[in-house]
Structures are given as structure tokens and as C-alpha cells.
Design a protein around this motif. Sequence first.
Motif, PDB file in Angstrom:
ATOM      1  N   TRP A  28       0.823  -1.204   0.000  1.00  0.00           N
ATOM      2  CA  TRP A  28       0.000   0.000   0.000  1.00  0.00           C
ATOM      3  C   TRP A  28       0.858   1.256   0.000  1.00  0.00           C
ATOM      4  O   TRP A  28       2.027   1.228   0.341  1.00  0.00           O
ATOM      5  CB  TRP A  28      -0.939   0.016   1.207  1.00  0.00           C
ATOM      6  CG  TRP A  28      -0.207   0.019   2.513  1.00  0.00           C
ATOM      7  CD1 TRP A  28       0.165   1.118   3.259  1.00  0.00           C
ATOM      8  CD2 TRP A  28       0.280  -1.112   3.230  1.00  0.00           C
ATOM      9  NE1 TRP A  28       0.845   0.730   4.383  1.00  0.00           N
ATOM     10  CE2 TRP A  28       0.934  -0.652   4.391  1.00  0.00           C
ATOM     11  CE3 TRP A  28       0.239  -2.483   3.015  1.00  0.00           C
ATOM     12  CZ2 TRP A  28       1.529  -1.496   5.312  1.00  0.00           C
ATOM     13  CZ3 TRP A  28       0.835  -3.328   3.934  1.00  0.00           C
ATOM     14  CH2 TRP A  28       1.465  -2.830   5.073  1.00  0.00           C
ATOM     15  N   PRO A  48      -3.479  -0.449   5.913  1.00  0.00           N
ATOM     16  CA  PRO A  48      -4.559   0.394   6.411  1.00  0.00           C
ATOM     17  C   PRO A  48      -5.916  -0.308   6.373  1.00  0.00           C
ATOM     18  O   PRO A  48      -6.815   0.046   7.132  1.00  0.00           O
ATOM     19  CB  PRO A  48      -4.535   1.600   5.480  1.00  0.00           C
ATOM     20  CG  PRO A  48      -3.830   1.135   4.256  1.00  0.00           C
ATOM     21  CD  PRO A  48      -2.879   0.063   4.691  1.00  0.00           C
ATOM     22  N   TYR A  49      -6.072  -1.295   5.511  1.00  0.00           N
ATOM     23  CA  TYR A  49      -7.295  -2.089   5.395  1.00  0.00           C
ATOM     24  C   TYR A  49      -6.904  -3.523   5.094  1.00  0.00           C
ATOM     25  O   TYR A  49      -5.867  -3.775   4.476  1.00  0.00           O
ATOM     26  CB  TYR A  49      -8.202  -1.548   4.277  1.00  0.00           C
ATOM     27  CG  TYR A  49      -8.671  -0.148   4.564  1.00  0.00           C
ATOM     28  CD1 TYR A  49      -9.737   0.081   5.420  1.00  0.00           C
ATOM     29  CD2 TYR A  49      -8.026   0.947   4.005  1.00  0.00           C
ATOM     30  CE1 TYR A  49     -10.152   1.367   5.717  1.00  0.00           C
ATOM     31  CE2 TYR A  49      -8.433   2.239   4.293  1.00  0.00           C
ATOM     32  CZ  TYR A  49      -9.496   2.435   5.158  1.00  0.00           C
ATOM     33  OH  TYR A  49      -9.895   3.697   5.460  1.00  0.00           O
ATOM     34  N   GLU A  50      -7.737  -4.459   5.495  1.00  0.00           N
ATOM     35  CA  GLU A  50      -7.454  -5.875   5.226  1.00  0.00           C
ATOM     36  C   GLU A  50      -7.722  -6.242   3.777  1.00  0.00           C
ATOM     37  O   GLU A  50      -7.048  -7.106   3.223  1.00  0.00           O
ATOM     38  CB  GLU A  50      -8.289  -6.759   6.158  1.00  0.00           C
ATOM     39  CG  GLU A  50      -7.853  -6.681   7.603  1.00  0.00           C
ATOM     40  CD  GLU A  50      -8.602  -7.668   8.479  1.00  0.00           C
ATOM     41  OE1 GLU A  50      -9.129  -8.669   7.961  1.00  0.00           O
ATOM     42  OE2 GLU A  50      -8.649  -7.427   9.688  1.00  0.00           O
ATOM     43  N   THR A  51      -8.726  -5.590   3.162  1.00  0.00           N
ATOM     44  CA  THR A  51      -9.106  -5.869   1.772  1.00  0.00           C
ATOM     45  C   THR A  51      -9.458  -4.563   1.072  1.00  0.00           C
ATOM     46  O   THR A  51      -9.630  -3.521   1.717  1.00  0.00           O
ATOM     47  CB  THR A  51     -10.338  -6.801   1.697  1.00  0.00           C
ATOM     48  OG1 THR A  51     -11.471  -6.096   2.227  1.00  0.00           O
ATOM     49  CG2 THR A  51     -10.121  -8.104   2.448  1.00  0.00           C
ATOM     50  N   ALA A  54     -12.921  -3.390   2.244  1.00  0.00           N
ATOM     51  CA  ALA A  54     -12.910  -2.681   3.528  1.00  0.00           C
ATOM     52  C   ALA A  54     -12.663  -1.186   3.320  1.00  0.00           C
ATOM     53  O   ALA A  54     -13.249  -0.358   4.021  1.00  0.00           O
ATOM     54  CB  ALA A  54     -11.857  -3.281   4.452  1.00  0.00           C
ATOM     55  N   ALA A  55     -11.825  -0.823   2.359  1.00  0.00           N
ATOM     56  CA  ALA A  55     -11.592   0.595   2.050  1.00  0.00           C
ATOM     57  C   ALA A  55     -12.869   1.239   1.493  1.00  0.00           C
ATOM     58  O   ALA A  55     -13.197   2.370   1.852  1.00  0.00           O
ATOM     59  CB  ALA A  55     -10.441   0.745   1.062  1.00  0.00           C
ATOM     60  N   ARG A  57     -15.920   0.333   2.180  1.00  0.00           N
ATOM     61  CA  ARG A  57     -16.854   0.465   3.312  1.00  0.00           C
ATOM     62  C   ARG A  57     -16.510   1.652   4.200  1.00  0.00           C
ATOM     63  O   ARG A  57     -17.372   2.174   4.901  1.00  0.00           O
ATOM     64  CB  ARG A  57     -16.860  -0.823   4.124  1.00  0.00           C
ATOM     65  CG  ARG A  57     -17.519  -1.969   3.402  1.00  0.00           C
ATOM     66  CD  ARG A  57     -17.573  -3.215   4.266  1.00  0.00           C
ATOM     67  NE  ARG A  57     -18.212  -4.291   3.531  1.00  0.00           N
ATOM     68  CZ  ARG A  57     -17.815  -5.548   3.549  1.00  0.00           C
ATOM     69  NH1 ARG A  57     -16.792  -5.912   4.312  1.00  0.00           N
ATOM     70  NH2 ARG A  57     -18.446  -6.453   2.839  1.00  0.00           N
ATOM     71  N   ASP A  58     -15.248   2.072   4.182  1.00  0.00           N
ATOM     72  CA  ASP A  58     -14.814   3.196   5.002  1.00  0.00           C
ATOM     73  C   ASP A  58     -14.943   4.538   4.265  1.00  0.00           C
ATOM     74  O   ASP A  58     -14.506   5.565   4.757  1.00  0.00           O
ATOM     75  CB  ASP A  58     -13.373   2.979   5.474  1.00  0.00           C
ATOM     76  CG  ASP A  58     -12.987   3.881   6.623  1.00  0.00           C
ATOM     77  OD1 ASP A  58     -13.863   4.214   7.463  1.00  0.00           O
ATOM     78  OD2 ASP A  58     -11.799   4.261   6.710  1.00  0.00           O
ATOM     79  N   TRP A  60     -13.799   5.281   0.999  1.00  0.00           N
ATOM     80  CA  TRP A  60     -12.902   5.525  -0.128  1.00  0.00           C
ATOM     81  C   TRP A  60     -13.628   5.160  -1.418  1.00  0.00           C
ATOM     82  O   TRP A  60     -14.370   4.185  -1.485  1.00  0.00           O
ATOM     83  CB  TRP A  60     -11.637   4.681   0.003  1.00  0.00           C
ATOM     84  CG  TRP A  60     -10.741   5.127   1.106  1.00  0.00           C
ATOM     85  CD1 TRP A  60     -10.758   4.692   2.396  1.00  0.00           C
ATOM     86  CD2 TRP A  60      -9.694   6.088   1.016  1.00  0.00           C
ATOM     87  NE1 TRP A  60      -9.786   5.325   3.120  1.00  0.00           N
ATOM     88  CE2 TRP A  60      -9.107   6.194   2.301  1.00  0.00           C
ATOM     89  CE3 TRP A  60      -9.186   6.871  -0.014  1.00  0.00           C
ATOM     90  CZ2 TRP A  60      -8.048   7.040   2.576  1.00  0.00           C
ATOM     91  CZ3 TRP A  60      -8.128   7.717   0.263  1.00  0.00           C
ATOM     92  CH2 TRP A  60      -7.568   7.801   1.538  1.00  0.00           C
TER      93      TRP A  60
END
Length: 94
Positions: A28, A48-51, A54-55, A57-58, A60
Motif C-alpha cells: 500500500w 490500512p485495510y485488510e481488503t 474494507a476501504a 466500506r470506510d 474511499w
Amino acid sequence: MITSNTARQQVLVLYLSTSALDSPVVGWARYDGTGATSPTTGDSDEPPYETGVAALRDGWRLIQAAQLIPPYPGAEHETSFLKHEFFYERIVTV
């Protein structure tokens, strides 16, 4: 000089283990156009994220995904660049 209520871009580059957005992050890079942080390569042992999902969902936004290019015959097991590269952005107000 940054004035209040000014929009700035943050960029997140995630390298995933496969082309699927739900696969694990293996590399990353982060860039912060707000100037609030100055991330550098290797500044964290944990992604910063597992997948890639996940980014999303946050908050991005995915803006670019790598092309799926098959390996050249005879080069299937050679080491090269990380090919599953995904660019994300989010716009923040500073």
C-alpha cells in the motif's frame, strides 16, 4: 495557505493478492493532499485495510483498477511488479 471549507484529495493505493477486491492487501501507499499527515513508504507494518472492499466500506472511492494481463509464456514464475493495483480517493474538507 489553506482556507476553511476547502476540499482536498487523499489517495490510497492498495496492492491486492489477486484481482478480486475482497482479497488481502499485500502492499500500500498513502498520499494526503490536506497536509495533515505525511505518510511514507514503510511507515507501518500493518496495512490500512485488510481488503479493498474494507476501504470502500470506510468511504474511499475506487477510481482505477489494474488491467488483467496474463503472464507471457515462460514467465509465469518470474518476480515482477505488484500487478493487482487499485487506486482509491476521498475528498475531505479542511
